[in-house]
Design a protein around this motif. Sequence first.
Motif, PDB file in Angstrom:
ATOM      1  N   GLU A  14     -12.032   3.555   4.806  1.00  0.00           N
ATOM      2  CA  GLU A  14     -11.803   2.273   4.699  1.00  0.00           C
ATOM      3  C   GLU A  14     -10.575   1.880   5.566  1.00  0.00           C
ATOM      4  O   GLU A  14      -9.618   2.677   5.506  1.00  0.00           O
ATOM      5  CB  GLU A  14     -11.692   1.573   3.208  1.00  0.00           C
ATOM      6  CG  GLU A  14     -12.972   1.785   2.698  1.00  0.00           C
ATOM      7  CD  GLU A  14     -12.769   1.877   1.170  1.00  0.00           C
ATOM      8  OE1 GLU A  14     -11.995   1.891   0.668  1.00  0.00           O
ATOM      9  OE2 GLU A  14     -13.786   1.217   0.507  1.00  0.00           O
ATOM     10  N   VAL A  72       1.027  -1.241  -0.038  1.00  0.00           N
ATOM     11  CA  VAL A  72       0.139   0.109   0.030  1.00  0.00           C
ATOM     12  C   VAL A  72       0.904   1.015  -0.077  1.00  0.00           C
ATOM     13  O   VAL A  72       2.070   1.123   0.392  1.00  0.00           O
ATOM     14  CB  VAL A  72      -0.937   0.024   1.369  1.00  0.00           C
ATOM     15  CG1 VAL A  72      -2.070  -1.223   1.355  1.00  0.00           C
ATOM     16  CG2 VAL A  72      -0.275  -0.084   2.413  1.00  0.00           C
ATOM     17  N   THR A  77      -8.167   5.206   4.253  1.00  0.00           N
ATOM     18  CA  THR A  77      -8.484   5.780   2.784  1.00  0.00           C
ATOM     19  C   THR A  77      -9.360   6.720   3.337  1.00  0.00           C
ATOM     20  O   THR A  77      -9.665   7.219   4.508  1.00  0.00           O
ATOM     21  CB  THR A  77      -9.187   4.694   2.036  1.00  0.00           C
ATOM     22  OG1 THR A  77     -10.418   4.659   2.431  1.00  0.00           O
ATOM     23  CG2 THR A  77      -8.712   3.728   1.775  1.00  0.00           C
ATOM     24  N   GLU A  78      -9.280   7.658   2.365  1.00  0.00           N
ATOM     25  CA  GLU A  78     -10.205   8.977   2.486  1.00  0.00           C
ATOM     26  C   GLU A  78     -11.455   8.648   2.792  1.00  0.00           C
ATOM     27  O   GLU A  78     -12.181   9.429   3.378  1.00  0.00           O
ATOM     28  CB  GLU A  78     -10.000   9.842   1.092  1.00  0.00           C
ATOM     29  CG  GLU A  78      -8.737  10.629   0.711  1.00  0.00           C
ATOM     30  CD  GLU A  78      -7.499   9.487   0.621  1.00  0.00           C
ATOM     31  OE1 GLU A  78      -7.956   8.336   0.328  1.00  0.00           O
ATOM     32  OE2 GLU A  78      -6.321   9.920   0.678  1.00  0.00           O
ATOM     33  N   LYS A  79     -11.996   7.449   2.455  1.00  0.00           N
ATOM     34  CA  LYS A  79     -13.476   7.244   2.613  1.00  0.00           C
ATOM     35  C   LYS A  79     -13.569   6.526   4.106  1.00  0.00           C
ATOM     36  O   LYS A  79     -14.722   6.152   4.271  1.00  0.00           O
ATOM     37  CB  LYS A  79     -13.851   6.018   1.775  1.00  0.00           C
ATOM     38  CG  LYS A  79     -13.984   6.861   0.129  1.00  0.00           C
ATOM     39  CD  LYS A  79     -14.381   5.781  -0.745  1.00  0.00           C
ATOM     40  CE  LYS A  79     -14.447   6.066  -2.247  1.00  0.00           C
ATOM     41  NZ  LYS A  79     -14.679   5.117  -3.087  1.00  0.00           N
ATOM     42  N   GLY A  90      -7.778  -1.022   1.925  1.00  0.00           N
ATOM     43  CA  GLY A  90      -8.418  -0.231   0.717  1.00  0.00           C
ATOM     44  C   GLY A  90      -7.521   0.703  -0.300  1.00  0.00           C
ATOM     45  O   GLY A  90      -8.143   1.139  -1.208  1.00  0.00           O
ATOM     46  N   ARG A  91      -6.357   0.806   0.218  1.00  0.00           N
ATOM     47  CA  ARG A  91      -5.511   1.477  -0.570  1.00  0.00           C
ATOM     48  C   ARG A  91      -4.691   0.532  -1.836  1.00  0.00           C
ATOM     49  O   ARG A  91      -3.880   1.064  -2.556  1.00  0.00           O
ATOM     50  CB  ARG A  91      -4.350   2.132   0.121  1.00  0.00           C
ATOM     51  CG  ARG A  91      -4.854   3.159   1.038  1.00  0.00           C
ATOM     52  CD  ARG A  91      -3.734   4.116   2.043  1.00  0.00           C
ATOM     53  NE  ARG A  91      -4.275   5.067   2.848  1.00  0.00           N
ATOM     54  CZ  ARG A  91      -4.225   6.508   2.279  1.00  0.00           C
ATOM     55  NH1 ARG A  91      -3.925   6.548   0.934  1.00  0.00           N
ATOM     56  NH2 ARG A  91      -4.886   7.448   3.082  1.00  0.00           N
TER      57      ARG A  91
END
Length: 978
Positions: free
Chosen positions: A528, A518, A524-526, A532-533
């Motif tokens: 997650e 990663v 992540t920005e969301k 998620g990256r």
Amino acid sequence: MEYNFREIEKKWQEFWQQNQTYKVEMDEKRPKFYVLDMFPYPSGAGLHVGHPLGYIASDIYSRFKRLQGFNVLHPMGYDAYGLPAEQYAIQTGQHPAVTTEKNITRYREQLDKIGFCYDWSREVRTCNPDFYKWTQWAFIQMFNSYYCYDEQQARPISELTDAFSQVGTEGMHIACTNEMSFTAAEWNAKSEKEQREILMNYRIAYKADTMVNWCPALGTVLANDEVSEGVSVRGGHPVEQKVMSQWSLRVSAYAQRLLDGLDTIDWTDSLKETQKNWIGRSEGAEMNFKVKDSDIEFTIFTTRADTVFGVTFMVLAPESSLVAQLTTADQKQAVADYLVATKKRTERERIADKRVSGVFSGSYAINPLTGDAIPVWISDYVLAGYGTGAIMAVPAHDSRDYAFAKHFNLPIVPLIEGCDVSEESFDAKEGIVTNSPAPGKEMEDGLVLNGLTVKEAITKTKQYIAEKSLGRVKVNFRLRDAIFSRQRYWGEPFPVYYKEGQPYMLDESKLPLELPEVDKYLPTEKGEPPLGRAKNWQTEEGYPLELNTMPGFAGSSAYYLRYMDPHNDNALISQDVNQYWRNVDLYIGGTEHATGHLIYSRFWNKFLFDLGVVCEEEPFKKLINQGMIQGRSNFVYRILLYKNQEDFKRGENGIATNILVSLKHKNDLEQGIVNDDLIDVVLRLYDSLKTDKQSLRFRVQPIHVDVNIVSNDILDKEKFAKHPKYQEFTNCQFIDEIINGRTEYVCGWAIEKMSKSMDNVVNPDDIVERYGADTLRLYEMFLGPLEQSKPWDTNGIDGVHRFLKKLWSLFWKEGSLLVTDAEPTADELKALHKLLKKIKADIENFSYNTSISAFMICINELTSLKCNKKAILEPLVITLAPFAPHVAEELWLTLGHTTTVCDAQWVEANEQYLVENTATYAVSFNGKVRYQMQLPADMPAAEVEAIVMKEEQSQKWLEGKSPKKVIVVPKKIVNIVL
């Protein structure tokens, strides 16, 4: 030839490695013995002297069992996944694998220097794909299994689907998250997705909404032991209670077996009791309460259904789904505010904290036995995971209910004749029942308990509840299912992908599913998890893979099995290997794992036992908890100056100087005695202070100082001045004291936890460099009983080192070998065999500290006897080998052997050499001892009396008188009564 420990230890460590001395294979001709250490997490700080304590103990036992002829498995590896490495990666951008590898290399160097008999060919690392492949494999098996209470074992989930299709849930006695009821027709009418959702309710590895400790700053769920006082142990970040969809393991299904298994293993009573309390078996009843003016009904679990007549309020856990259902409009804001406040507290803290808090829901429940309307409250002293998350409160007979009732002015109804609840609750385990029901509250065909004993009342109430369908009799456990998801990067990936929102397991041929790269180790920005990256984090068919990783205990739950067969690519462990090694004979580790690792390992092993993968249901036959080696901290004392008495009293406006006072002056100052030397130094500061000399007040500020620049509490002032941590004191003024004619700075000291923050960490490398590994090993055992905590004090290590030099001098003098083949004397044989008997008993009882004392006594005796006979020294070396293997190997070679001392045969004590031939008699006159005599131990009492009476010293004390009586206590006393 001098005792050059550096050359000796380097030589034999290289020999062991080159000759694979500790490599072990299955050998059906020899009995096996498996010794295991709780493997370490390789932190960047490396080992301090406290860490090897348990390792040395297990090493001694391993070597001892090998000398006894056992085929000993003694492996070591690394619990390599964990939050510290990930947090370091977030801070530095360096991959956790890089720092972990570096830390492991450092640990290995340190462990090798201490001379452990580990079979390093079996090393495991939980972060290696070839290791966690089998963790992923076990997870798949758990997903594809359910637990049958009738069979008391895990069974394939396919059996359950077949049963559902034929009879539905009828007659099912299986572990589940929520009780469900449906017919075969209803099951068969459901879609595949609906059926999978139902099966999730029964799987041993399942996904469900769960209350967790959520740390927003770390972006992950934390275990209870990773949280303290509402913040994360690592970093001190706020933690809140939050409902999240998490993978869990149905550990609770095994609760009874985990409890029963404790009777089959050799663990301490205290450790067993800890596990019993954690499992928390309760026999009681579930009762149904209807909500007034509503169709809602809820269930509570109670171990004392007989106390239902004393219920004056109900309490819901803040996390209970009933909270939203029962909160009325006018109480909505108050309840919302309370829920926000309780989010920050972990369950462990809520259990420990006795402060009373709560809020009224606005609703009332109906007592099923009296018809009374009872207020329903919400409070954090009730936990969602125990029972049903709702309780009936009986304040007269429960301390927390009592405190709650007093705080909120709620009724308290006693149910035992003659009990006093005016000041505190009354323990209602015994007595005669009253107020059951209260006068005037009898219901038609109702239950009456008045006049019965408590035991009779409990039995009668359970029967009544079952007969009237008011609930059911049930056994409950405190043990929770284990939350198995972490929103981290550095952990084992789940072998899970998602199709139409439903989780599916990867095919076993796709294992291991390796941890991907990663770009960052943050969510992540969301929001997650870090996975998620990862690019293309999906199956070949394009299905998304699970973003969570497994927790730390995933890798440690079955690592002991992998040591048995570490290079098997086709199975976690082969049947023949498991049949030989079976399980761990001796496990040594800290008490901090009593309710975490040890519960999960036992659960994991029992599951694998159900599958037929392992042949023993319990993983660890005997368990020893080593104590902690505490740090002995040192302090320097800085002077704080106060301009006047008022500031001094308030502790305000103190001026921190660069004046450091020695321990004696510090003690004087605390008693109000100001030393003249101190006054002279302070005089230079008067101009800047602008205050009257007589107004000045002094206080001392203790400051931790690195114990490695202190010797016998004397500070090395030159090293202190050059130490990068104490640069603010570069030009400090020392106020010393006179020690043995020299002016020295004497530090203060205290016993504290060994940690870098307290500057009391002692590096074992430094001890090995200065004294040798054998000295370190002996000294750590000499500090005190293995299972007790004890302070490290380098001041005492010289004596142990001198012991090894004295041992050496029995063999060598000025370069000449002293050993002879002469026959030993009776005294020499007695000294040796007394030691042999003592050491064997001590090792078997883990009393290593008294072993070291016994060695010292024996060496002193042999030195006094000027013994240098091979017949004595050879068994001595074998006996010492488990404790000090390097010097033992060298002396074994000196004695003419060409093989390692590890392959020698343990020498048993011969009792005939320990028989006492003489006895020491204390000769008393009228009860006062006047002298002692050595006489043959088997001499008859009459002969003893005759010899004593003829003795010249007796004649002196008799003064010509005839004794009235002579009392002879064989081998002890002759008392002459005049």
